[in-house]
Design a protein around this motif. Structure first.
Motif, mmCIF file in Angstrom:
data_model
loop_
_atom_site.group_PDB
_atom_site.id
_atom_site.type_symbol
_atom_site.label_atom_id
_atom_site.label_comp_id
_atom_site.label_asym_id
_atom_site.label_seq_id
_atom_site.Cartn_x
_atom_site.Cartn_y
_atom_site.Cartn_z
ATOM 1 N N THR A 173 12.903 13.339 -27.731
ATOM 2 C CA THR A 173 11.386 13.679 -27.939
ATOM 3 C C THR A 173 11.026 12.559 -28.965
ATOM 4 O O THR A 173 11.947 12.620 -30.117
ATOM 5 C CB THR A 173 10.677 14.712 -27.937
ATOM 6 N N GLN A 174 9.870 11.956 -28.662
ATOM 7 C CA GLN A 174 9.332 11.143 -29.862
ATOM 8 C C GLN A 174 8.064 11.894 -30.781
ATOM 9 O O GLN A 174 7.579 11.265 -31.599
ATOM 10 C CB GLN A 174 8.857 9.671 -29.260
ATOM 11 N N ASN A 175 8.124 13.121 -30.428
ATOM 12 C CA ASN A 175 7.135 13.980 -31.141
ATOM 13 C C ASN A 175 7.498 14.100 -32.688
ATOM 14 O O ASN A 175 8.885 14.285 -32.601
ATOM 15 C CB ASN A 175 7.069 15.362 -30.488
ATOM 16 N N HIS A 176 6.526 14.151 -33.425
ATOM 17 C CA HIS A 176 7.152 13.954 -35.014
ATOM 18 C C HIS A 176 7.428 15.455 -35.413
ATOM 19 O O HIS A 176 8.044 15.874 -36.267
ATOM 20 C CB HIS A 176 5.921 13.914 -35.628
ATOM 21 N N VAL A 177 7.117 16.334 -34.534
ATOM 22 C CA VAL A 177 7.672 17.911 -34.486
ATOM 23 C C VAL A 177 8.722 18.122 -33.514
ATOM 24 O O VAL A 177 8.567 18.035 -32.425
ATOM 25 C CB VAL A 177 6.451 18.760 -34.543
ATOM 26 N N GLN A 178 9.672 18.144 -34.283
ATOM 27 C CA GLN A 178 11.051 18.314 -33.505
ATOM 28 C C GLN A 178 11.676 19.922 -33.423
ATOM 29 O O GLN A 178 11.704 20.082 -34.587
ATOM 30 C CB GLN A 178 12.002 17.307 -33.637
ATOM 31 N N ALA A 179 12.260 20.333 -32.464
ATOM 32 C CA ALA A 179 12.823 21.858 -32.622
ATOM 33 C C ALA A 179 14.225 21.681 -33.111
ATOM 34 O O ALA A 179 14.867 20.657 -33.273
ATOM 35 C CB ALA A 179 12.741 22.402 -30.976
ATOM 36 N N ALA A 180 14.611 22.799 -33.767
ATOM 37 C CA ALA A 180 15.976 23.005 -34.221
ATOM 38 C C ALA A 180 16.910 22.762 -33.496
ATOM 39 O O ALA A 180 17.956 21.927 -33.928
ATOM 40 C CB ALA A 180 16.116 24.422 -34.715
ATOM 41 N N PRO A 181 17.010 23.075 -32.110
ATOM 42 C CA PRO A 181 18.173 22.433 -31.502
ATOM 43 C C PRO A 181 18.226 20.939 -31.274
ATOM 44 O O PRO A 181 19.429 20.456 -31.209
ATOM 45 C CB PRO A 181 18.014 22.984 -29.969
ATOM 46 N N LEU A 182 17.327 20.106 -31.362
ATOM 47 C CA LEU A 182 17.538 18.702 -31.393
ATOM 48 C C LEU A 182 18.104 18.146 -32.827
ATOM 49 O O LEU A 182 18.908 17.325 -32.497
ATOM 50 C CB LEU A 182 16.014 18.064 -31.321
ATOM 51 N N THR A 183 17.842 18.772 -33.699
ATOM 52 C CA THR A 183 18.465 18.482 -34.866
ATOM 53 C C THR A 183 20.027 18.857 -34.925
ATOM 54 O O THR A 183 20.861 18.011 -35.403
ATOM 55 C CB THR A 183 17.915 19.223 -36.222
ATOM 56 N N VAL A 184 20.221 19.782 -34.323
ATOM 57 C CA VAL A 184 21.525 20.425 -34.135
ATOM 58 C C VAL A 184 22.489 19.317 -33.295
ATOM 59 O O VAL A 184 23.663 18.821 -33.735
ATOM 60 C CB VAL A 184 21.827 21.740 -33.625
ATOM 61 N N THR A 185 21.675 18.797 -32.272
ATOM 62 C CA THR A 185 22.300 18.154 -31.225
ATOM 63 C C THR A 185 22.804 16.765 -31.814
ATOM 64 O O THR A 185 23.947 16.164 -31.470
ATOM 65 C CB THR A 185 21.616 18.286 -29.775
ATOM 66 N N ARG A 186 21.671 16.140 -32.463
ATOM 67 C CA ARG A 186 21.751 14.995 -33.145
ATOM 68 C C ARG A 186 23.028 14.928 -34.001
ATOM 69 O O ARG A 186 23.726 13.999 -33.932
ATOM 70 C CB ARG A 186 20.539 14.627 -34.003
ATOM 71 N N GLU A 187 22.980 16.096 -34.736
ATOM 72 C CA GLU A 187 24.263 16.067 -35.824
ATOM 73 C C GLU A 187 25.618 16.131 -35.040
ATOM 74 O O GLU A 187 26.507 15.417 -35.538
ATOM 75 C CB GLU A 187 24.042 17.528 -36.782
ATOM 76 N N SER A 188 25.764 16.962 -34.018
ATOM 77 C CA SER A 188 27.002 17.039 -32.977
ATOM 78 C C SER A 188 27.186 15.473 -32.791
ATOM 79 O O SER A 188 28.219 15.131 -32.898
ATOM 80 C CB SER A 188 26.773 17.765 -31.936
ATOM 81 N N LEU A 189 26.280 14.802 -32.185
ATOM 82 C CA LEU A 189 26.520 13.202 -31.745
ATOM 83 C C LEU A 189 26.812 12.431 -32.753
ATOM 84 O O LEU A 189 27.688 11.397 -32.574
ATOM 85 C CB LEU A 189 25.512 13.054 -30.709
ATOM 86 N N SER A 190 26.382 12.629 -33.967
ATOM 87 C CA SER A 190 26.606 11.594 -34.906
ATOM 88 C C SER A 190 28.064 11.491 -35.414
ATOM 89 O O SER A 190 28.240 10.576 -36.015
ATOM 90 C CB SER A 190 25.685 12.146 -36.101
#
Lengths: 408, 408
Positions: B54-71
């Protein structure tokens, strides 16, 4: 020293003809089934004029004609308006019809063509019945009377459920100055003058160039901050006529009361804008969103408008559902600077979200608050000092009903 | 030489586990009242991965975790998803819960934490019931079976009324390659991944960097071109896992079939996007808007999306009302290049507007056309050679009903 609030007085029963030197009227010509459908607004002397038009790339014929009128001297003496048919997407015949409306009006009043503005609102893509329009322009009576003003207010409506007016009084150079307005518009209301007409009269003496600049600034914080359904229209305009009958010194950039007059104009526009939002198609509630502490004024306005324009927020308000998560979602979906961990979100007096976390609240109390006719949502961004407001309404079954069968 | 159409075969009953080496399952943990609410998708070997968020400025916790996994390695072996609660606007506790979901999944499968992606969808601002989530992750069964895939498809739904899937097969280096997907999302669907989840599996061998570029391009013409209500969400993502089990040469930029694979991916995404639009909250019709002859691709896309997103167009379609003027209004309200005198507007096969003029048409025939389940609106701009499509649905009483009481 008195505050602006104290100096600018609201005139509860004031109308378009409360300012000196204006007359108005409306009649039923048969374009609509039974309601009034043709209105005329006249100034006894040529008035300085300012205008703002829709930003839709597709613009109706009457806008072209009105622009041409203003381009000559930026003065107007009459505005003729019809409802029922927008005269948009009607090609050369539509242009001829709009010019004919202007000429017929100028002939009746014995004034130059370019002192007449033309406005239309209604269905797109149908031709005007010029027999009816002609008869209307020749026969409509107008006067400096409550009846005349109400006739005009009624004649400009389409799906509106009530007439919209506002009137304020202030004093400039010891002279009483009045500013008044009438407006229509309930669907297709969004940024940039969407299917909305507003006509403002004042007996102030304001040069057209100053008036134009003021109108632009005022429109940006009033009419351009309301939204009903996100659609923009082909026909909208705001026209201001300032006929100078109040006989004070001209209000140019150097006049000490230029700010006072602009504030009066803003009040009239805000009143009309809120009435339009309250009368959004199918609406049961007026919603006011106030954003404070944004990093720029543009950000504050776009955030306010995103919230008030969100279908999910609008339906939640209709359902008296304290769904603040949708407000947060709407804030985040704008291009504006946002820090979810800094902002506070209130529904009425109730704090819903702060420090990135849900706040505890009473579902019953907030649901009760959301049953009121005027709902206020406030957001504090804690990113700067700029603020902005926007107005809209809830999204209801009746919005769908009205718009699923508008033409039929 | 065969065309791409002939080479890319639709697999009617294909699911996420039709590509080799994938397993899936879903179960009811009690987050929802009776329906499945936790799903797991597993690759037998680490898969190359691409993601769009999502490009929403407010992003849910699972997105942060998934980004970290992929990084870490841009590889995934499992995706765990819950419905009912979005785990958005939940602060530090929400972050911990999302990390715990990841860790529990990694432990069960005995894989590194960063091979796990986490997704959530549902109400914003409420905490996950981690007892139920933990039990679900430990107990959910998954398999390479129709039942397993269907369980996963069901577990990711919220207000959706049907599961969404797509599967295509093609041949690369003489090896059969399959691409499949499952998705959810019915409200809050707009640009930029709004409350929409899509998971795509393929046994193709595609390096993550190539896959990422393809996914971005494909998303722009599929998922980002659907709109239900103009709102964007805090939780959406599209994840693609390519596990290489088809054993062909890696599809890098130089592989002769890179275009073929991308077209297969586009077909899966377009199928899923259209199913999401068709299942828009309260929708009774799928609307496809096709814009041709625009001066740029961006213009074509924005015009198509403006039409399909217009509340007035959407309600007119619901009412089977041939109100083409609203289509013209929606075209004009975009920032795109528009010349009203050049463009043609069609509803289905019926020409409504050309040369700046209304065209004669049979109200009955167009009303009849508008009663179909799939409506096509076409616009020819005559300003260039670029084209674009968008998909959406009508706006109905049921949209209001569903959203006025989502939380309660």
């Amino acid at each position: 020293m008195k505050t602006k609030e104290a100096i600018i007085q609201k005139i509860e029963n004031g109308t378009l003809v409360t300012p000196k030197g204006f007359q108005a009227g409306g009649m039923h010509t048969g374009l609509r089934y039974a309601k009034k459908d043709l209105g005329m607004l006249v100034s006894l002397v040529p008035a300085e004029c300012a205008a703002v038009y829709t930003q839709n790339h597709v613009q109706a014929a009457p806008l072209t004609v009105t622009r041409e009128s203003l381009s000559k001297e930026q003065k107007l003496q009459a505005i003729v308006v019809n409802s029922a048919i927008a005269n948009a997407c009607t090609g050369e015949k539509g242009m001829k019809d709009a010019y004919d409306m202007r000429k017929l009006t100028a002939s009746r009043l014995d004034i130059p063509d370019h002192f007449v503005a033309v406005a239309s609102t209604g269905v797109i893509g149908e031709y005007l019945d010029m027999e009816k329009i002609k008869k209307g322009i020749e026969e409509v009576s107008f006067a400096r009377s409550k009846k005349g003003a109400e006739g005009f207010e009624e004649a400009i409506l389409t799906t509106d459920t009530f007439t919209k007016r506002s009137c304020y009084e202030l004093t400039i150079d010891d002279q009483k100055v009045t500013i008044a307005g009438a407006a229509k518009g309930s669907g297709m209301i969004h940024p940039n003058m969407a299917t909305m007409l507003a006509f403002i009269t004042t007996d102030a003496n304001v040069p057209a160039t100053v008036l134009q600049q003021m109108l632009k600034e005022v429109t940006d914080v009033t009419f351009n901050q309301i939204t009903v359904d996100g659609d923009t229209s082909t026909n909208d305009m705001v026209l201001v006529m300032a006929n100078g009958e109040a006989k004070h010194q001209p209000i140019d950039e150097h006049h000490p009361d230029v700010g006072l007059f602009k504030e009066g104009l803003r009040k009239v526009c805000e009143d009309l804008a809120k009435q339009i939002a309250r009368d959004g198609e199918g609406a049961t509630r007026l919603v006011e969103v106030s954003v404070q502490g944004a990093s720029s004024r543009a950000d504050a306005r776009v955030i306010a408008k995103n919230i008030v324009g969100s279908s999910l927020v609008k339906t939640a308000i209709y359902g008296s559902d304290a769904n603040w998560g949708r407000i947060v979602g709407a804030i985040g979906s704008s291009e504006a600077d946002v820090n979810p961990n800094e902002m506070e979100v209130y529904i009425g007096p109730h704090l819903m979200f702060k420090d990135g976390l849900p706040q505890s609240f009473s579902e019953e109390e907030v649901a009760e608050y959301l049953k009121q006719e005027e709902i206020r949502i406030s957001v504090v961004m804690h990113l700067g000092n700029e603020e902005g407001k926007a107005w809209g309404c809830d999204l209801t079954y009746d919005y769908v009903k009205i718009n699923a069968s508008y033409r039929t």
